[in-house]
Scaffold this motif. Structure first.
Motif, short mmCIF file in Angstrom:
data_model
loop_
_atom_site.label_atom_id
_atom_site.label_comp_id
_atom_site.label_asym_id
_atom_site.label_seq_id
_atom_site.Cartn_x
_atom_site.Cartn_y
_atom_site.Cartn_z
N SER A 113 -4.29 -5.52 3.82
CA SER A 113 -5.18 -5.74 4.97
C SER A 113 -6.56 -6.16 4.49
O SER A 113 -6.88 -6.06 3.31
CB SER A 113 -5.27 -4.47 5.82
OG SER A 113 -5.68 -3.37 5.05
N GLN A 114 -7.36 -6.62 5.41
CA GLN A 114 -8.68 -7.13 5.09
C GLN A 114 -9.60 -5.98 4.68
O GLN A 114 -9.73 -4.99 5.42
CB GLN A 114 -9.27 -7.85 6.31
CG GLN A 114 -10.61 -8.52 6.08
CD GLN A 114 -10.52 -9.70 5.13
OE1 GLN A 114 -9.49 -10.35 5.05
NE2 GLN A 114 -11.60 -9.97 4.41
N SER A 117 -11.56 -3.28 7.05
CA SER A 117 -10.93 -3.19 8.36
C SER A 117 -10.12 -1.90 8.50
O SER A 117 -9.72 -1.28 7.52
CB SER A 117 -10.01 -4.39 8.59
OG SER A 117 -8.90 -4.34 7.71
#
Length: 319
Positions: A113-114, A117
């Motif tokens: 995931s980013q 985030s």
């Protein structure tokens, strides 16, 4: 309430069993492959028909599935994480017990995931390895089964009983060996990743809450806070009373250096070995846990320092 717990002798299952047994309203039956199970049954090789007959005899109101494998090749992971869940779903569909299913999923289903985030339940899963793929397939089987079911996506469990081969377990073992040998310098690798650690006892509370609730679908179970493994190493050193220097093999220069690896030795003169976090989720993972709060009334209670202290207590007993 009669609960059938599958995988009661596993890492998470042991704490789920303890939590359920502490509820006087629960009648618990354990099903698994080990000798200590009330009923021995292998989900990966047993037939749905045999499990159906058992369900009809016991007639549980809730089935909690903590069984599964975290290591092995794609074939073994598929057998123990996907085929096994297909057996549970099919047996419940055939049975007349009408039991609710609480399936233990994992944060690895989401994949990378980013950084920065928080991953919510509506994120598109993109698992980065066979483990996450096998668990995601199991989740999809549960969601498509038509059963009264909820999947708890547990992020990075920690605390007592942490397997020695896990990143935190390896970190504690490396520190134990360094202290035992009097080594004043510990070289570690792979500490740059950030993960959402959640204590196994908080996971058990979430399972208990999910068993009593009417919530369906996917619910994240995590702390809601990503922690760099480098910082976890520093906390563990403080808890353990390790006064030596931590040197990170693959990180930026600075006063604190750390990784998951081994005490200083001759092999350190060769190229450093990286110890990647084995969940296929890249450098960052952090759960959005608002759904657990809103639908289960659940919040994490145990902080990472307490979890690490328990991990260290078990490691220290091996000195």
């Amino acid at each position: 309430m009669r609960v059938l717990l599958i995988g009661a002798n596993g890492y998470l299952g042991r704490f789920v069993a303890d939590r359920l047994l502490a509820d006087p309203a629960v009648q618990l039956t354990a099903l698994g492959r080990g000798d200590d199970a009330d009923v021995r049954f292998d989900l990966a090789s047993g037939s749905p028909g045999a499990l159906t007959r058992f369900l009809d005899a016991v007639h549980p109101g809730v089935v909690v599935n903590c069984a599964g494998a975290t290591r092995g090749g794609a074939r073994d992971l598929t057998r123990h994480n996907t085929v096994a869940v297909a057996t549970v779903c099919e047996a419940l569909r055939r049975s007349g017990c009408g039991a609710r299913l609480v399936q233990i999923g994992c944060g690895a289903e989401y994949g990378p995931s980013q950084p920065g985030s928080s991953t919510a339940e509506d994120a598109v899963p993109r698992p980065g390895g066979p483990y996450g793929v096998s668990k995601l397939a199991a989740t999809e089987l549960v969601l498509g089964s038509g059963l009264d079911a909820v999947v708890l996506r547990v992020f990075s469990p920690a605390g007592p009983g942490t397997p020695a081969g896990s990143p935190l377990g390896r970190l504690a073992e490396a520190m134990r060996r360094a202290m035992q040998s009097g080594d004043g310098e510990l070289k570690l690798g792979g500490l740059g990743v950030q993960r959402d650690f959640i204590d196994v006892r908080d996971v058990a509370r979430a399972v208990h809450a999910a068993s009593l609730s009417a919530a369906q679908g996917v619910i994240n179970i995590g702390s809601g806070r990503a922690v760099r493994l480098r910082d976890a190493a520093a906390v563990l050193a403080r808890v353990a009373g390790y006064g030596g220097a931590l040197h990170e093999l693959d990180g930026p220069p600075g006063p604190l250096r750390a990784t998951i690896g081994h005490p200083r030795g001759e092999s350190d003169h060769a190229a450093p070995v990286a110890y990647p976090y084995p969940d296929g989720c890249g450098s960052w993972q952090q759960a959005d846990v608002r759904t657990a709060r809103d639908r289960l009334g659940w919040r994490p209670r145990i902080n990472l320092e307490e979890s690490l202290a328990d991990i260290w207590m078990e490691a220290a007993c091996r000195i």
